[in-house]
Scaffold this active site. Structure first.
Site, mmCIF file in Angstrom:
data_model
loop_
_atom_site.group_PDB
_atom_site.id
_atom_site.type_symbol
_atom_site.label_atom_id
_atom_site.label_comp_id
_atom_site.label_asym_id
_atom_site.label_seq_id
_atom_site.Cartn_x
_atom_site.Cartn_y
_atom_site.Cartn_z
ATOM 1 N N LYS A 192 8.978 1.057 -0.402
ATOM 2 C CA LYS A 192 8.844 2.310 0.336
ATOM 3 C C LYS A 192 9.495 2.227 1.719
ATOM 4 C CE LYS A 192 4.766 3.044 1.729
ATOM 5 N NZ LYS A 192 3.314 3.314 1.832
ATOM 6 N N ARG A 221 -4.730 10.577 3.260
ATOM 7 C CA ARG A 221 -5.395 9.717 2.290
ATOM 8 C C ARG A 221 -6.501 10.452 1.518
ATOM 9 N NH1 ARG A 221 -4.238 4.217 3.071
ATOM 10 N NH2 ARG A 221 -3.202 3.735 5.048
ATOM 11 N N ARG A 243 7.959 -13.486 -2.674
ATOM 12 C CA ARG A 243 8.576 -13.083 -1.403
ATOM 13 C C ARG A 243 8.266 -14.103 -0.308
ATOM 14 N NH1 ARG A 243 7.182 -7.213 1.078
ATOM 15 N NH2 ARG A 243 5.105 -8.130 1.270
ATOM 16 N N ARG A 264 3.744 -15.032 3.102
ATOM 17 C CA ARG A 264 2.802 -14.165 3.795
ATOM 18 C C ARG A 264 1.445 -14.276 3.112
ATOM 19 N NH1 ARG A 264 5.448 -8.281 4.447
ATOM 20 N NH2 ARG A 264 3.198 -7.833 4.464
ATOM 21 N N ARG A 320 -5.044 -4.917 -2.939
ATOM 22 C CA ARG A 320 -4.326 -3.892 -2.182
ATOM 23 C C ARG A 320 -3.835 -2.777 -3.107
ATOM 24 N NH1 ARG A 320 0.225 -7.182 0.557
ATOM 25 N NH2 ARG A 320 0.805 -5.210 1.553
#
Length: 201
Positions: free
Chosen positions: A13, A88, A127, A135, A146
């Site tokens: 995104k 949201r 990643r 991360r 998430r």
């Protein structure tokens, strides 16, 4: 043009928003970044938001709407904006529409990047940061959580925008360039052409 860009962690995104910002002058607005900026600047709204967050409370819709209104009135939003992280809930979507309508504006489209959760989990697990480190929030169990939270939040606003015929679904599992062109098609925009290294908008 004013749009909302929806997509879970790892859907690309941010990359797509940057392309739209570069090619069409649409300003990406992250409500999380906006809140932090208001708090850092110690504005009245920022102070209110900080007090609520420190007590573990949600930011009320009127405060969020006022922050967004102030942000989109800045010169860098004159060509339009891309909202990231808001709304949201349906009540926030309605409040956002009401605020924009009072300014003679509207959300033109809501772009939903649809992805396969298991592939996203695998993608983020591989990643790394620029220095080669991982991360912490890319751990598979964290990513799954998430994704669950995102799905729960997004599910409640999709019917609102679908009913208003503003929801555009895009296959987010394509390569980056294909996703970008699918977004442009959904928005009715033409891709800028490159001429001798200069982008012609």
């Amino acid at each position: 043009m004013n749009i909302i860009l929806l997509g879970p962690p790892g859907a690309g995104k941010g990359t797509q928003a940057q392309r739209l910002e570069h090619d069409f002058g649409l300003k990406q607005i992250s409500t999380g970044d906006m809140l932090r900026a208001e708090v850092k600047a110690a504005t009245p709204l920022g102070s209110q938001a900080q007090s609520l967050m420190e007590r573990g409370l949600f930011i009320p819709d009127p405060i969020m709407i006022e922050m967004i209104q102030g942000r989109i009135e800045r010169p860098d939003c004159k060509s339009g904006f891309i909202l990231d992280g808001f709304p949201r809930t349906e009540s926030q979507a309605v409040a956002l529409d009401d605020m924009l309508r009072a300014r003679g504006a509207r959300i033109d489209a809501v772009i939903l990047l649809e992805v396969v959760p298991d592939i996203i989990v695998d993608r983020l697990a591989r990643r790394t940061n620029a220095d080669g480190t991982k991360r912490a929030d890319d751990a598979p169990e964290t990513v799954r959580k998430r994704l669950e939270v995102y799905a729960q939040q997004t599910a409640v606003i999709l019917p609102y925008y679908e009913h208003a015929k503003r929801l555009k679904r895009v296959d987010g599992m394509q390569d980056v360039e294909a996703v970008y062109h699918a977004i442009l098609e959904a928005l009715g925009l033409n891709a800028p052409q490159e001429t001798d290294g200069i982008t012609q908008k």
